[in-house]
Design an enzyme around this catalytic site. Sequence first.
Site, PDB file in Angstrom:
ATOM      1  NE  ARG A 164     -20.767  17.126  15.549  1.00  0.00           N
ATOM      2  CZ  ARG A 164     -21.636  16.486  14.766  1.00  0.00           C
ATOM      3  NH1 ARG A 164     -22.822  17.022  14.523  1.00  0.00           N
ATOM      4  NH2 ARG A 164     -21.333  15.317  14.238  1.00  0.00           N
ATOM      5  CG  ASP A 185      -5.820   9.257  -2.590  1.00  0.00           C
ATOM      6  OD1 ASP A 185      -4.691   9.779  -2.575  1.00  0.00           O
ATOM      7  OD2 ASP A 185      -6.000   8.053  -2.344  1.00  0.00           O
ATOM      8  CD  GLU A 190      -7.382  23.083   5.824  1.00  0.00           C
ATOM      9  OE1 GLU A 190      -7.914  22.242   6.560  1.00  0.00           O
ATOM     10  OE2 GLU A 190      -7.509  24.313   5.993  1.00  0.00           O
ATOM     11  CG  HIS A 218     -11.314  23.129   7.313  1.00  0.00           C
ATOM     12  ND1 HIS A 218     -10.364  22.437   8.037  1.00  0.00           N
ATOM     13  CD2 HIS A 218     -12.450  23.084   8.047  1.00  0.00           C
ATOM     14  CE1 HIS A 218     -10.907  21.992   9.156  1.00  0.00           C
ATOM     15  NE2 HIS A 218     -12.177  22.373   9.190  1.00  0.00           N
ATOM     16  CB  SER A 246      -0.920  -0.008   1.223  1.00  0.00           C
ATOM     17  OG  SER A 246      -0.157  -0.014   2.419  1.00  0.00           O
ATOM     18  CB  SER A 247       1.593   3.921   1.264  1.00  0.00           C
ATOM     19  OG  SER A 247       0.642   3.870   2.305  1.00  0.00           O
ATOM     20  CE  LYS A 300      10.458 -14.412  -9.605  1.00  0.00           C
ATOM     21  NZ  LYS A 300      10.247 -15.282 -10.795  1.00  0.00           N
ATOM     22  CG  ASP A 349      -6.376  -5.450   0.257  1.00  0.00           C
ATOM     23  OD1 ASP A 349      -5.499  -6.219   0.687  1.00  0.00           O
ATOM     24  OD2 ASP A 349      -6.236  -4.215   0.182  1.00  0.00           O
ATOM     25  CB  CYS A 368     -11.400  24.431  12.038  1.00  0.00           C
ATOM     26  SG  CYS A 368     -13.000  23.650  12.354  1.00  0.00           S
ATOM     27  CG  LEU A 369      -9.802  22.932  18.074  1.00  0.00           C
ATOM     28  CD1 LEU A 369     -11.027  23.252  18.920  1.00  0.00           C
ATOM     29  CD2 LEU A 369      -9.341  21.494  18.313  1.00  0.00           C
ATOM     30  CD  GLN A 400       8.346 -11.929 -12.939  1.00  0.00           C
ATOM     31  OE1 GLN A 400       8.132 -13.136 -13.037  1.00  0.00           O
ATOM     32  NE2 GLN A 400       9.568 -11.415 -12.959  1.00  0.00           N
TER      33      GLN A 400
END
Length: 597
Positions: free
Chosen positions: A471, A76, A518, A516, A18-19, A195, A153, A390-391, A198
């Site tokens: 909230r 993503d 960003e 936010h 993964s990643s 390998k 998976d 935010c926070l 493959q």
Amino acid sequence: MARPKNVKYVFVTGGVISSLGKGILSASLGMLLKSRGLRVAIQKYDPYINVDPGTMSPYQHGEVYVTDDGAETDLDLGHYERFLDESTSQASNLTMGRVYKSVIDKERKGEYLGGTVQVVPHVIDEIKDRLAELAKKGNYDVIITEIGGTIGDIESLPFLEAMRQMKLDMGERNLLNIHLTFVPYIKAASELKTKPTQHSVKMLLETGIQPDILVCRSEKPLSREIKNKVGHFCNVNDLDVIGLNDCDTIYEVPLTLLQEKLDMRVLKKLGLKQYHEPDLAKWTDFCRKVKHPEGGEVNVAICGKYTEYPDAYKSILEALVHAGASNNVKVNIRLIRAEDGESKSYDFSKELAGINGILVAPGFGDRGIEGKIEFIRYAREQNIPFLGICLGMQCASVEFARNVCGLPDANSTEFNKRSRFPVIDLMEQQKKVKEKGGTMRLGSYPCIIREGTKAHAVYGKFLINERHRHRFEFNNTFRPAFEEHGMIFSGTSPNGELVEIIEIRDHRWFVAVQFHPELKSRVEKVHPLFHGFVGAAKAYADGVHQPELGARAEVHETPSPAPAPVQQGFAAGENIGTPSFFIEEERPAGDGGQGLS
């Protein structure tokens, strides 16, 4: 599934580990195809059973990326938006949990006419219908779909079966699979080993899928000999074996793939001929500024609760990269645990020596809150450029109330329901909400900016739209006391009820926002607040008393005219959503409610 005519599909899968960067690969391919004049949509299929990542731990999932239409999605999608400069929507992220929920809901309504509900055909058909739904939302030439997880998976099998069936239904000229694999470099043998690739392709073949293109991630460049070997054993033309060695920055990946001719191989296999040569001059210049800035360096500290896992702040980190390039400086980032600031032995002057800017990140819960407040206090008292998100804005309000306004018990009711001075309180519409998933104030909302403020200087306009996920809000009861002590409420909702931006009048750069920013920063369109924050940090590092607040022309959109007078006197709990007459840009249509008021 009724497929819109002339739409081509690209599925991106991953193997070995993964990643590997399927999201970056998908975003890079989308950017290259768009640069050639094609209309591209991009989406992510996640195999987990959660309906969405909104209630998942940042340590397990990373940040939750919020779209304009209020969807809580995979990080993503942030890469997709930053690379393609296109907004995504609820339809851009599908989880297996959402698929199963939809199928079960249909069964309960009797839509399957008493039939036995099975993975094949019912779950698979639901997946295929969701893909067709995205295709109908826009006039696209190509839809790129990243399938999360790794080949092998169990959770991913329904997505793979849907892809297999679609390719059979549509034909090879309309759908192709790009499989991202790993070719490890064994230092002791000074060799790249094929390998694992493959075996990964073998596992993919077991699902009935023959990959059309292999992208081989590696530490070292792949030789022609290695590509021939991979192609031979994986039944793929060696021209369709694409090398992707490690880059200095993720923004160089599209340039590497362009050099490897990945986009041209995709165009040829899908029979797409209407395109032009890409103009990546601005992108290349951006990469140059990221790698070799000419304006020196600035050091920014990010105070957060999840600093052990940087993906929790992925969009913030990337926005700082964009702002570094727009200011032509290198931004060195130091992640600091919020809890550190709660220790009486913590020496702020020593630990923050050389820091030119402090950013307090978003989060939930009371862990580390007092530490965040202490970092904010240090930034305020030492006149260090500060940005709260935010926070971070809520903590900045608490700090100001305690240490400037003389309200020692001030707090947020999220952390202390019995506070005598609840400067931050639960939004009126949220007080009867019981469920957690998808019930916050989510998505894009307008904000009116006050003239003559730092916020107006960097945005260059009076009306903006920003994305939210919260909230709690500033308690308007305390606005007069804050203003009396030098706090400026420089941004509010159109009706004036919700505080969106605060700043301190006599501070070189102390700005905090409820939204936010960003989430809307792009490679070629850095967010104005991050551009201004890094610019202020650079001025602080250079010893300039007051930074230049005006953003560069290409940083923000053309300034809009001053809006009509803000309406006042809305009753508590009255709808404070997006009035139609204040909408600056349409939100992409979603496929379900996400807690928007």
